[in-house]
Design a protein around this motif. Structure first.
Motif, PDB file in Angstrom:
ATOM      1  N   ARG A  36       1.983  -6.685   2.586  1.00 44.51           N
ATOM      2  CA  ARG A  36       1.785  -7.115   1.155  1.00 44.51           C
ATOM      3  C   ARG A  36       2.164  -6.010   0.354  1.00 44.51           C
ATOM      4  O   ARG A  36       2.899  -6.199  -0.829  1.00 44.51           O
ATOM      5  CB  ARG A  36       0.396  -7.739   0.706  1.00 44.51           C
ATOM      6  N   ARG A  37       1.833  -4.921   0.447  1.00 44.74           N
ATOM      7  CA  ARG A  37       2.056  -3.599  -0.539  1.00 44.74           C
ATOM      8  C   ARG A  37       3.580  -3.260  -0.519  1.00 44.74           C
ATOM      9  O   ARG A  37       4.089  -3.168  -1.094  1.00 44.74           O
ATOM     10  CB  ARG A  37       1.354  -2.363   0.201  1.00 44.74           C
ATOM     11  N   ILE A  38       4.252  -3.715   0.827  1.00 44.18           N
ATOM     12  CA  ILE A  38       5.518  -3.552   0.666  1.00 44.18           C
ATOM     13  C   ILE A  38       6.319  -4.709   0.280  1.00 44.18           C
ATOM     14  O   ILE A  38       7.347  -4.506  -0.591  1.00 44.18           O
ATOM     15  CB  ILE A  38       6.103  -3.303   2.288  1.00 44.18           C
TER      16      ILE A  38
ATOM     17  N   ASN B 277       7.491  -4.972  -3.481  1.00 47.49           N
ATOM     18  CA  ASN B 277       8.521  -4.195  -3.954  1.00 47.49           C
ATOM     19  C   ASN B 277       9.812  -4.964  -4.195  1.00 47.49           C
ATOM     20  O   ASN B 277      10.017  -5.820  -3.453  1.00 47.49           O
ATOM     21  CB  ASN B 277       8.539  -2.729  -2.911  1.00 47.49           C
TER      22      ASN B 277
ATOM     23  N   ASP C 239      -2.081  -6.478   4.912  1.00 47.69           N
ATOM     24  CA  ASP C 239      -2.535  -5.972   3.633  1.00 47.69           C
ATOM     25  C   ASP C 239      -1.117  -4.716   3.666  1.00 47.69           C
ATOM     26  O   ASP C 239      -0.610  -4.873   2.375  1.00 47.69           O
ATOM     27  CB  ASP C 239      -3.642  -4.749   3.716  1.00 47.69           C
ATOM     28  N   MET C 240      -0.613  -3.923   4.503  1.00 49.11           N
ATOM     29  CA  MET C 240       0.610  -3.179   4.665  1.00 49.11           C
ATOM     30  C   MET C 240       1.629  -4.145   4.182  1.00 49.11           C
ATOM     31  O   MET C 240       2.530  -3.634   3.333  1.00 49.11           O
ATOM     32  CB  MET C 240       0.629  -2.259   5.909  1.00 49.11           C
TER      33      MET C 240
END
Length: 257
Positions: free
Chosen positions: A194-196, A199, A191-192
């Motif tokens: 994917r959040r990165i 960008n 999840d982390m």
């Protein structure tokens, strides 16, 4: 393969796959891990990487001392510092790297952790720089990074006693970002990632490089480097896409150009 690398939607996952030896690494493992890091660095399809260990018992306990004892590398390799270069030994990778720590993270596993950017730990994780208990130092960055990332007294205690700390203590001192239940570890790391990964890739790499170089750069030089980096990014297609997506109220589709 004792070191496995897979890529899915811009996220590379490196798995140290030797659970029967607590993911300890011999010369061959280190060579394969070097190749994996170079793939992360050079493959434009990769935007962020996760590294973890196979099984539930260990992230990695570092070097397999049995394989190294009595058979040191040839002396001429002392003057080949770029041979089979590793992340924690100084290989420059400006893509974000997440460690998912499942169990023992000791010795070379800990020095590897110190070279990553974001750390997710299982509640069962254990951290330590145990080299002094074996007559060695915490090389590959252990002595050089520990005091940059922990309070002086805490870092020196770990370095000089060789004693371990729990995941709870690691989180309390800021060594890891968060602690999860073991069955949630990889999901949290992914999840982390994917959040990165959503960008802008060029901006991510520039941000990481500038932040890391700030350790050895005076403030005026660092501010100037920021100006130059932003001026370069202003010519990128990603900036145009990001601006357009913002005005159109949609997620941007960054390409790293």
């Amino acid at each position: 393969m004792p070191v496995n690398l897979t890529i899915d939607e811009g996220i590379a996952t490196i798995v140290l796959d030797r659970p029967e030896r607590l993911n300890a690494m011999d010369q061959e493992h280190y060579r394969l891990l070097s190749e994996a890091w170079i793939e992360v660095r050079d493959n434009p399809a990769i935007r962020v990487a996760i590294i973890t260990g196979a099984g539930e018992r260990a992230f990695s306990v570092g070097a397999d001392l049995k394989s190294f004892a009595g058979s040191p590398a040839p002396l001429d390799q002392v003057w080949q510092p770029q041979k089979d270069m590793l992340l924690n030994r100084g290989l420059e990778i400006f893509k974000p790297i997440i460690a998912a720590v499942n169990g023992y993270c000791l010795g070379g596993g800990m020095t590897l952790l110190l070279a990553t950017d974001i750390r997710i730990a299982s509640s069962s994780a254990v951290f330590g720089l145990s080299e002094v208990k074996r007559g060695l130092i915490a090389a590959n960055g252990g002595t050089q990074r520990i005091l940059r990332q922990l309070p002086h007294a805490i870092g020196m205690e770990m370095l000089l006693t060789g004693d371990n700390i729990s995941a709870e203590d690691a989180a309390r001192w800021g060594l890891v970002n968060r602690v999860t239940e073991p069955d949630q570890l990889m999901q949290t790391a992914q999840d982390m990632a994917r959040r990165i990964a959503i960008n802008a890739p060029l901006a991510l790499q520039a941000s990481k490089e500038l932040a890391l170089r700030s350790y050895d750069t005076d403030l005026a030089s660092g501010l100037r480097s920021e100006q130059v980096a932003n001026r370069l990014l202003q010519t990128s297609q990603d900036l145009a896409e990001g601006t357009k997506a913002f005005s159109e109220k949609r997620p941007p589709n960054f390409q790293g150009h």
